[in-house]
Design a protein around this motif. Structure first.
Motif, PDB file in Angstrom:
ATOM      1  N   GLY A 179      44.253  38.174  40.674  1.00  0.00           N
ATOM      2  CA  GLY A 179      45.484  39.028  39.944  1.00  0.00           C
ATOM      3  C   GLY A 179      45.493  38.736  37.950  1.00  0.00           C
ATOM      4  O   GLY A 179      46.738  38.848  38.139  1.00  0.00           O
ATOM      5  N   VAL A 180      44.741  38.208  37.739  1.00  0.00           N
ATOM      6  CA  VAL A 180      45.104  38.637  36.165  1.00  0.00           C
ATOM      7  C   VAL A 180      43.452  38.154  35.559  1.00  0.00           C
ATOM      8  O   VAL A 180      42.501  37.687  36.023  1.00  0.00           O
ATOM      9  CB  VAL A 180      44.990  36.413  35.500  1.00  0.00           C
ATOM     10  CG1 VAL A 180      46.492  36.358  36.335  1.00  0.00           C
ATOM     11  CG2 VAL A 180      44.426  35.656  36.119  1.00  0.00           C
ATOM     12  N   THR A 181      43.972  38.817  34.223  1.00  0.00           N
ATOM     13  CA  THR A 181      42.452  38.241  33.325  1.00  0.00           C
ATOM     14  C   THR A 181      41.995  37.254  32.750  1.00  0.00           C
ATOM     15  O   THR A 181      42.709  35.772  33.262  1.00  0.00           O
ATOM     16  CB  THR A 181      42.792  39.273  32.456  1.00  0.00           C
ATOM     17  OG1 THR A 181      43.360  38.438  31.454  1.00  0.00           O
ATOM     18  CG2 THR A 181      43.537  40.732  32.463  1.00  0.00           C
ATOM     19  N   PRO A 182      40.611  37.238  32.883  1.00  0.00           N
ATOM     20  CA  PRO A 182      40.087  35.978  32.242  1.00  0.00           C
ATOM     21  C   PRO A 182      40.660  35.482  31.590  1.00  0.00           C
ATOM     22  O   PRO A 182      40.895  34.072  30.922  1.00  0.00           O
ATOM     23  CB  PRO A 182      38.262  36.278  32.401  1.00  0.00           C
ATOM     24  CG  PRO A 182      38.430  37.145  32.772  1.00  0.00           C
ATOM     25  CD  PRO A 182      39.688  37.945  32.917  1.00  0.00           C
ATOM     26  N   ALA A 200      36.020  42.680  35.411  1.00  0.00           N
ATOM     27  CA  ALA A 200      36.321  43.134  36.765  1.00  0.00           C
ATOM     28  C   ALA A 200      36.619  42.516  38.328  1.00  0.00           C
ATOM     29  O   ALA A 200      37.518  42.709  38.903  1.00  0.00           O
ATOM     30  CB  ALA A 200      35.984  44.531  36.919  1.00  0.00           C
ATOM     31  N   HIS A 201      35.822  41.759  38.452  1.00  0.00           N
ATOM     32  CA  HIS A 201      35.792  41.013  39.410  1.00  0.00           C
ATOM     33  C   HIS A 201      36.372  40.224  39.438  1.00  0.00           C
ATOM     34  O   HIS A 201      37.092  39.495  40.530  1.00  0.00           O
ATOM     35  CB  HIS A 201      34.140  39.942  39.087  1.00  0.00           C
ATOM     36  CG  HIS A 201      32.911  41.336  39.652  1.00  0.00           C
ATOM     37  ND1 HIS A 201      33.074  42.174  40.509  1.00  0.00           N
ATOM     38  CD2 HIS A 201      31.625  41.471  38.966  1.00  0.00           C
ATOM     39  CE1 HIS A 201      32.244  42.751  41.343  1.00  0.00           C
ATOM     40  NE2 HIS A 201      31.129  42.253  39.888  1.00  0.00           N
ATOM     41  N   ALA A 205      31.628  33.822  30.665  1.00  0.00           N
ATOM     42  CA  ALA A 205      31.477  34.796  31.527  1.00  0.00           C
ATOM     43  C   ALA A 205      29.947  34.796  31.436  1.00  0.00           C
ATOM     44  O   ALA A 205      28.645  34.674  32.781  1.00  0.00           O
ATOM     45  CB  ALA A 205      31.643  36.347  30.717  1.00  0.00           C
ATOM     46  N   ALA A 206      28.712  34.554  30.302  1.00  0.00           N
ATOM     47  CA  ALA A 206      27.505  34.880  30.021  1.00  0.00           C
ATOM     48  C   ALA A 206      26.879  33.600  30.623  1.00  0.00           C
ATOM     49  O   ALA A 206      25.895  33.800  30.795  1.00  0.00           O
ATOM     50  CB  ALA A 206      27.489  34.951  28.352  1.00  0.00           C
ATOM     51  N   PHE A 260      27.377  36.851  34.274  1.00  0.00           N
ATOM     52  CA  PHE A 260      28.509  38.092  34.419  1.00  0.00           C
ATOM     53  C   PHE A 260      28.259  38.861  32.510  1.00  0.00           C
ATOM     54  O   PHE A 260      28.034  37.633  31.629  1.00  0.00           O
ATOM     55  CB  PHE A 260      29.310  38.252  34.398  1.00  0.00           C
ATOM     56  CG  PHE A 260      29.767  37.234  35.915  1.00  0.00           C
ATOM     57  CD1 PHE A 260      29.719  38.584  36.973  1.00  0.00           C
ATOM     58  CD2 PHE A 260      30.284  35.754  36.547  1.00  0.00           C
ATOM     59  CE1 PHE A 260      30.417  38.162  38.240  1.00  0.00           C
ATOM     60  CE2 PHE A 260      30.380  35.426  37.407  1.00  0.00           C
ATOM     61  CZ  PHE A 260      30.332  36.543  38.412  1.00  0.00           C
ATOM     62  N   THR A 261      28.340  40.136  32.166  1.00  0.00           N
ATOM     63  CA  THR A 261      28.546  40.710  31.351  1.00  0.00           C
ATOM     64  C   THR A 261      30.106  40.664  31.404  1.00  0.00           C
ATOM     65  O   THR A 261      30.652  40.883  32.370  1.00  0.00           O
ATOM     66  CB  THR A 261      28.010  42.360  31.434  1.00  0.00           C
ATOM     67  OG1 THR A 261      28.829  42.857  32.378  1.00  0.00           O
ATOM     68  CG2 THR A 261      26.651  42.127  31.348  1.00  0.00           C
ATOM     69  N   PRO A 262      30.144  40.749  30.211  1.00  0.00           N
ATOM     70  CA  PRO A 262      31.928  40.542  29.780  1.00  0.00           C
ATOM     71  C   PRO A 262      32.841  42.012  30.674  1.00  0.00           C
ATOM     72  O   PRO A 262      34.101  41.064  31.426  1.00  0.00           O
ATOM     73  CB  PRO A 262      32.212  41.097  28.438  1.00  0.00           C
ATOM     74  CG  PRO A 262      30.926  40.304  27.987  1.00  0.00           C
ATOM     75  CD  PRO A 262      29.733  40.705  28.297  1.00  0.00           C
TER      76      PRO A 262
END
Length: 72
Positions: A63-66, A56-57, A44-45, A49-51
């Motif tokens: 459709g799934v979490t990172p 969320a994005h 993310a960094a 992105f912030t975590p």
């Protein structure tokens, strides 16, 4: 510039850049192997992105979490 993006890509420059960054983060998460030290927070960094916003994005796009992608 925004008008050109809307006409040709049906998106804004900011949204386009976010899609590109998410695609690169997605690739990095998919290519990670167990034990190589890759974390969702680091990915993310790296892509700006912030975590919490990344999660969320990412979920909205894939459709799934990172973390699910990282574990697969």
């Amino acid at each position: 510039m925004q008008l050109a993006f809307r006409r040709h890509l049906d998106t804004t420059p900011t949204a386009y850049l976010r899609q590109v960054r998410l695609a690169q983060a997605h690739r990095q998460l998919r290519e990670a192997t167990p034990g190589d030290g890759v974390t969702v927070t680091a990915v993310a960094a790296r892509w700006g992105f912030t975590p919490s916003r990344f999660t969320a994005h990412y979920r909205a796009a894939y459709g799934v979490t990172p973390s699910s992608t990282l574990r697969t």
